[in-house]
Motif scaffolding. Sequence first.
Motif, PDB file in Angstrom:
ATOM      1  N   SER A  39      94.559  12.392  41.693  1.00 15.71           N
ATOM      2  CA  SER A  39      93.160  12.788  41.570  1.00 15.71           C
ATOM      3  C   SER A  39      92.915  14.220  42.026  1.00 15.71           C
ATOM      4  CB  SER A  39      92.275  11.832  42.378  1.00 15.71           C
ATOM      5  OG  SER A  39      92.472  12.010  43.774  1.00 15.71           O
ATOM      6  N   ASN A  63      88.371  18.395  39.871  1.00 17.38           N
ATOM      7  CA  ASN A  63      88.527  17.101  39.203  1.00 17.38           C
ATOM      8  C   ASN A  63      87.338  16.185  39.464  1.00 17.38           C
ATOM      9  OD1 ASN A  63      90.997  17.967  38.246  1.00 17.38           O
ATOM     10  ND2 ASN A  63      92.191  16.881  39.801  1.00 17.38           N
ATOM     11  N   TYR A  64      86.915  16.095  40.704  1.00 21.66           N
ATOM     12  CA  TYR A  64      85.804  15.198  41.027  1.00 21.66           C
ATOM     13  C   TYR A  64      84.493  15.717  40.454  1.00 21.66           C
ATOM     14  CZ  TYR A  64      88.655  12.299  44.090  1.00 21.66           C
ATOM     15  OH  TYR A  64      89.596  11.431  44.567  1.00 21.66           O
ATOM     16  N   THR A  65      84.351  17.045  40.354  1.00 23.96           N
ATOM     17  CA  THR A  65      83.157  17.588  39.712  1.00 23.96           C
ATOM     18  C   THR A  65      83.163  17.289  38.226  1.00 23.96           C
ATOM     19  OG1 THR A  65      83.079  19.379  41.349  1.00 23.96           O
ATOM     20  CG2 THR A  65      81.832  19.695  39.313  1.00 23.96           C
ATOM     21  N   VAL A  67      84.477  14.754  36.774  1.00 17.68           N
ATOM     22  CA  VAL A  67      84.197  13.336  36.540  1.00 17.68           C
ATOM     23  C   VAL A  67      82.704  13.112  36.323  1.00 17.68           C
ATOM     24  CG1 VAL A  67      84.162  11.074  37.658  1.00 17.68           C
ATOM     25  CG2 VAL A  67      86.230  12.449  37.714  1.00 17.68           C
ATOM     26  N   ALA A 252      90.543  10.196  39.729  1.00 14.87           N
ATOM     27  CA  ALA A 252      89.382  10.576  40.546  1.00 14.87           C
ATOM     28  C   ALA A 252      88.235   9.595  40.344  1.00 14.87           C
ATOM     29  CB  ALA A 252      88.950  12.000  40.198  1.00 14.87           C
ATOM     30  N   VAL A 256      86.323   7.000  43.067  1.00 18.14           N
ATOM     31  CA  VAL A 256      84.861   6.973  43.217  1.00 18.14           C
ATOM     32  C   VAL A 256      84.337   5.559  43.002  1.00 18.14           C
ATOM     33  CG1 VAL A 256      82.693   7.780  42.229  1.00 18.14           C
ATOM     34  CG2 VAL A 256      84.574   9.388  42.596  1.00 18.14           C
TER      35      VAL A 256
END
Length: 283
Positions: A39, A63-65, A67, A252, A256
């Motif tokens: 992730s 990566n998390y942004t 998603v 990722a 979450v």
Amino acid sequence: MFPTPIQKAPPWVRMAYPLLLPIALIVWLLPLIGVAVTSVRPVADLAAGNYFGLPSGFAGVENYTAVFRDSPIGLYILNSFKVTVPTVIGAVALSCLSGFALAVYRFRGGTVLFFLFVAGNFIPFQILMVPVRDLTLSMGLYDTVTGLVLFHVAFQTGFCTLFMRNFIVGLPFALIEAARVEGVSEWRIFRFVVLPLMRPAIAALSVLIFTFVWNDYFWATVLVQGQQAMPVTAGLYSLNGQWVAAWHLVSAGSLVAALPPVAMFFLMQRHFIAGLTLGATKG
């Protein structure tokens, strides 16, 4: 029948235990560690075939942004809450009532009815795919949150009733008899005598059912097609591109999606452990 306590094990076992336990824990956590590392891995690593090596850089924020920017994962998480919370409330509420009736009252056919609740837990749920899908279509509940909620409530009530009935059987029946002698109605006995004693069991069962329903993938793909009702477990597939699998985004998104049940477990941990261990010891 039960494993020998480590304190009573041979000396070599007691010496090896603190060494082997961390190794076994790491091996057990390897898949989760792999997902966590993927992730935060840059997409260039995956394109170059670096799936298991050390990441060439840290791309966690990117990566998390991505998603939340490139997929409606917020809607999927909201849908999961819309499905899971009513299911937990409905299944636990029904099982409290049915468990109380099966544990306290003696009536003809009560044993058969209890075994019907138990037997439902042994049916492979995959064989229900076609009839359940056809039923939701005929009722106009296909591809809706309501259809998922009703199915999960019906499917989980059998296990919940078994859990609650066995819990109530272990409660002191003298409390119920004393309340009846005082002229208390059956509903008030359930509400003010039995229900407060069931709080540890309700907490433990709520955590279990929340986890079961939140992590469901099979029925989320069978009974839902559109984004308006799709839970997060099925919605994670939308993070993949048309031609390339974006495993860094899927990893990722998976982490979450795993946060709500993990958070609920830690918030309810004390009640959860109390509910599972109540009655495990004598005296």
